[in-house]
Design a protein around this motif. Structure first.
Motif, mmCIF file in Angstrom:
data_model
loop_
_atom_site.group_PDB
_atom_site.id
_atom_site.type_symbol
_atom_site.label_atom_id
_atom_site.label_comp_id
_atom_site.label_asym_id
_atom_site.label_seq_id
_atom_site.Cartn_x
_atom_site.Cartn_y
_atom_site.Cartn_z
ATOM 1 N N ARG A 1 -51.846 21.293 23.428
ATOM 2 C CA ARG A 1 -50.958 20.145 23.565
ATOM 3 C C ARG A 1 -50.059 19.987 22.323
ATOM 4 O O ARG A 1 -48.894 19.628 22.419
ATOM 5 C CB ARG A 1 -51.770 18.868 23.795
ATOM 6 C CG ARG A 1 -52.474 18.815 25.148
ATOM 7 C CD ARG A 1 -51.489 18.926 26.313
ATOM 8 N NE ARG A 1 -50.478 17.883 26.274
ATOM 9 C CZ ARG A 1 -50.621 16.670 26.790
ATOM 10 N NH1 ARG A 1 -51.767 16.344 27.406
ATOM 11 N NH2 ARG A 1 -49.655 15.778 26.716
ATOM 12 N N TYR A 2 -50.634 20.249 21.135
ATOM 13 C CA TYR A 2 -49.859 20.137 19.889
ATOM 14 C C TYR A 2 -48.725 21.158 19.869
ATOM 15 O O TYR A 2 -47.577 20.846 19.514
ATOM 16 C CB TYR A 2 -50.782 20.339 18.698
ATOM 17 C CG TYR A 2 -50.084 20.334 17.360
ATOM 18 C CD1 TYR A 2 -49.624 19.148 16.791
ATOM 19 C CD2 TYR A 2 -49.861 21.528 16.675
ATOM 20 C CE1 TYR A 2 -48.958 19.143 15.575
ATOM 21 C CE2 TYR A 2 -49.206 21.541 15.458
ATOM 22 C CZ TYR A 2 -48.756 20.352 14.902
ATOM 23 O OH TYR A 2 -48.111 20.351 13.702
ATOM 24 N N GLY B 1 -45.704 20.286 21.698
ATOM 25 C CA GLY B 1 -44.891 19.212 21.153
ATOM 26 C C GLY B 1 -45.404 17.814 21.420
ATOM 27 O O GLY B 1 -44.644 16.845 21.307
ATOM 28 N N ALA B 2 -46.678 17.648 21.749
ATOM 29 C CA ALA B 2 -47.236 16.332 22.039
ATOM 30 C C ALA B 2 -47.172 15.430 20.806
ATOM 31 O O ALA B 2 -47.376 15.883 19.670
ATOM 32 C CB ALA B 2 -48.687 16.462 22.507
ATOM 33 N N SER B 3 -46.918 14.148 21.037
ATOM 34 C CA SER B 3 -46.900 13.160 19.951
ATOM 35 C C SER B 3 -48.326 12.779 19.575
ATOM 36 O O SER B 3 -49.294 13.144 20.258
ATOM 37 C CB SER B 3 -46.138 11.914 20.405
ATOM 38 O OG SER B 3 -46.861 11.245 21.435
ATOM 39 N N VAL B 4 -48.450 12.002 18.494
ATOM 40 C CA VAL B 4 -49.778 11.529 18.071
ATOM 41 C C VAL B 4 -50.420 10.706 19.181
ATOM 42 O O VAL B 4 -51.598 10.894 19.516
ATOM 43 C CB VAL B 4 -49.664 10.698 16.774
ATOM 44 C CG1 VAL B 4 -50.993 10.021 16.458
ATOM 45 C CG2 VAL B 4 -49.242 11.579 15.614
ATOM 46 N N ASP B 5 -49.664 9.803 19.773
ATOM 47 C CA ASP B 5 -50.222 8.969 20.852
ATOM 48 C C ASP B 5 -50.646 9.824 22.043
ATOM 49 O O ASP B 5 -51.671 9.560 22.682
ATOM 50 C CB ASP B 5 -49.191 7.927 21.304
ATOM 51 C CG ASP B 5 -49.002 6.822 20.265
ATOM 52 O OD1 ASP B 5 -49.898 6.664 19.404
ATOM 53 O OD2 ASP B 5 -47.959 6.146 20.308
ATOM 54 N N GLU B 6 -49.875 10.842 22.349
ATOM 55 C CA GLU B 6 -50.230 11.733 23.467
ATOM 56 C C GLU B 6 -51.481 12.539 23.155
ATOM 57 O O GLU B 6 -52.323 12.787 24.041
ATOM 58 C CB GLU B 6 -49.061 12.660 23.781
ATOM 59 C CG GLU B 6 -47.889 11.953 24.450
ATOM 60 C CD GLU B 6 -46.668 12.845 24.573
ATOM 61 O OE1 GLU B 6 -45.880 12.620 25.508
ATOM 62 O OE2 GLU B 6 -46.503 13.765 23.729
ATOM 63 N N LEU B 7 -51.621 12.961 21.890
ATOM 64 C CA LEU B 7 -52.841 13.675 21.504
ATOM 65 C C LEU B 7 -54.064 12.774 21.636
ATOM 66 O O LEU B 7 -55.128 13.216 22.095
ATOM 67 C CB LEU B 7 -52.713 14.188 20.065
ATOM 68 C CG LEU B 7 -51.718 15.321 19.827
ATOM 69 C CD1 LEU B 7 -51.581 15.605 18.338
ATOM 70 C CD2 LEU B 7 -52.162 16.577 20.565
#
Length: 554
Positions: free
Chosen positions: A173-174, A177-183
């Motif tokens: 996921r990282y 390009g996932a954001s912190v909230d998405e992680l």
């Protein structure tokens, strides 16, 4: 048969406080022993409230003993809390022997057996382990190298998740390009569990690697005590043999370990391999010899098989951790009744955690079989507390923030409930750390209240099963002896089913009596001791091992 669940309880007829068994709102009407009054404030489950209006410095009694004094005057029906109550306990002295007790009915267990590993010295193990132990912290890396080489190949990798699949999912996921909230929102529930390989040595329950941070650099007393503790593990009935790694120049010498082994088992005949790195030379030479010896030892250990043994061959260690306000009225009394059953059958029980016996010294010393035993107990208690006070932290500092939050306001309240694990039988022996404490009957073993230090010591003293009560929840286990976790309340049991084995909240809920719970627990102990059931701590590989430095540890 379900019994009516009470809203509150008086533990002992002399107590001047009641325990709330569920959350009670302000104004809730109390109707008890001819007294009728409203609660002055809300009382959370597990907490206590006054039966009468009390002046400042009035004594508070629970379990029939002094557990504190009021800091301020309080009204009838007022909740007890840290702001209005301070620790207090009665002094103790040499008293008369009080050895009479009512033995429980043991007819249901009199002819029962468990299937254990019979050792040449007459002891019986509930498991069959091989140990790899460093005599000094300098050898910890080599022990871990042996663990890496042997554990998985021999089929002893823990049957639990290593969470690497979860990490892989987050990495993917990282990278996308996932954001912190998405992680933080990634669903990891579908990650796979590890698959355990079959064991090469079917009759060996495990190879256990006992790292520690002692053996040199401290006092000679600590290094000698370490050798005594390790000797307790090597000679333990749950152990088939051991590989010992020594550097060579440390305080904890192999010769001291051998002397301590001989003290505990003069006819010791288990395979014991000792390797000294400064004699062997290269790491490769040391490791290859240790691997060959351990593998050969495991082949010898594998010849052992379980056979029936009477229940008096059990030595139960009693422990509590993450205690709450229900510990002293559910799980601990249930263990006390179980202790009385086992002792009636001729078995051994170990009650430890001396800081958590503060306030019940008089009762326990009076129960000692003779004055010499009582004097030893009182001396150990006074010496330990005096050392704690000299360091600015007496026994009164024992309750943790979690204990206090859940109703154990003073050390004496906590201790009076903790002592219930020891039942009502006479005290047959008082033992200082790290000696054996496995005589038939109730043994008092001087240890800290620290869960892991105390459990580590109880097993070294001979416990081949540990019963561990908890109100708040704890994963504590031991590398050698199975640790069975018992919840004091149903809520914690249902919330943490992965680490707790049995629920004693059934007593609070009105579903069982203390006696019925004790019988259920003993049935479970027999299954565990026979290798038919693995407690959660064993399944998780919770091999906690911390030797006690004889300093202040509450």
């Amino acid at each position: 048969m379900r019994r009516e669940r009470l809203a509150y309880l008086q533990i002992h007829p002399e107590d001047n406080v009641l325990v709330a068994l569920r959350d009670l709102p302000a104004g809730f009407m109390i109707d008890f022993a001819g007294l009728q009054f409203p609660l002055l404030s809300a009382v959370a489950a597990k907490h206590k409230f006054t039966l009468h209006a009390l002046p400042q410095d009035a004594s508070i009694f629970m379990y029939g003993v002094l557990v504190g004094k009021m800091n301020v005057a309080v009204g009838q029906g007022e909740v007890i809390k840290t702001e209005n109550l301070r620790h207090a306990s009665d002094d103790f002295k040499m008293g008369t022997r009080k050895l009479s007790w009512i033995q429980p009915d043991v007819s249901a267990f009199k002819e029962r057996t468990f299937n254990g590993f019979h050792r040449s010295n007459g002891s019986v193990g509930t498991a069959n382990h091989w140990l790899v132990i460093p005599l000094v912290f300098c050898e910890n890396r080599n022990v871990l190298t042996l663990k890496s080489a042997l554990e998985d190949k021999l089929g002893y990798q823990v049957e639990s998740k290593d969470y690497s699949d979860e990490v892989d999912a987050l990495i993917a996921r990282y990278k996308s390009g996932a954001s912190v909230d998405e992680l933080l929102a990634v669903d990891l529930s579908s990650a796979k569990a590890n698959i355990r390989k079959s064991r090469l040595f079917a009759n060996v329950d495990g190879v256990k690697f006992l790292n520690h941070d002692m053996g040199c650099g401290g006092t000679r007393m600590d290094s000698d005590a370490l050798c005594g503790l390790l000797a307790g593990y090597v000679t333990h009935p749950n152990v088939a043999g051991a590989t010992i790694l020594s550097l060579g120049c440390q305080h904890a010498q192999a010769s001291i370990l051998r002397d301590e082994i001989k003290k505990r088992d003069p006819q010791f005949d288990k395979p014991l391999f000792v390797f000294e790195q400064q004699l062997e030379g290269t790491e490769q030479e040391l490791m290859q010899k240790a691997i060959k010896a351990t593998f050969a030892g495991l082949s010898i250990a594998n010849e052992q098989k379980r056979k029936p043994a009477p229940l008096h061959k059990l030595c139960i260690g009693l422990e509590c951790g993450g205690s709450d306000g229900f510990s002293g009225i559910s799980a601990n009394p249930a263990l006390g009744y179980l202790s009385d059953i086992l002792i009636t059958l001729g078995g051994s029980v170990i009650l430890a955690e001396f800081p958590e016996l503060c306030g019940v010294e008089q009762e326990l010393s009076d129960r000692c079989i003779d004055e010499a035993t009582a004097d030893k107990f009182m001396h150990l208690m006074k010496t330990y507390n005096a050392k704690a006070e000299a360091d600015g932290s007496g026994f009164y500092m024992n309750p943790s923030p979690g204990n206090i939050r859940d109703g154990l306001i003073t050390d004496a309240i906590k201790s009076a409930g903790a002592a219930k694990k020891g039942g009502t039988s006479p005290v047959t022996a008082v033992v200082d750390y790290p000696e054996l404490a496995n005589l038939p009957g109730l043994n008092l073993l001087c240890t800290p209240g620290n869960d892991v230090e105390s459990t580590t010591a109880e097993v070294a003293a001979g416990a081949n099963v540990v019963l561990f009560t908890t109100g708040l929840g704890t994963p504590t286990g031991n590398p050698v002896a199975p640790v069975i976790k018992l919840s004091t309340n149903t809520k914690t049991f249902e919330k943490m089913p992965d680490i707790i084995d049995l629920n004693c909240g059934t007593i609070i809920d009105g579903e069982e009596t203390i006696e019925e719970a004790a019988h259920r627990i003993l049935e479970y102990v027999i299954a565990v001791a026979s290798g038919e059931v693995q407690p959660k701590a064993v399944q998780l590989g919770q091999d906690d091992f911390i030797p006690w430095r004889r300093g202040v540890s509450l």
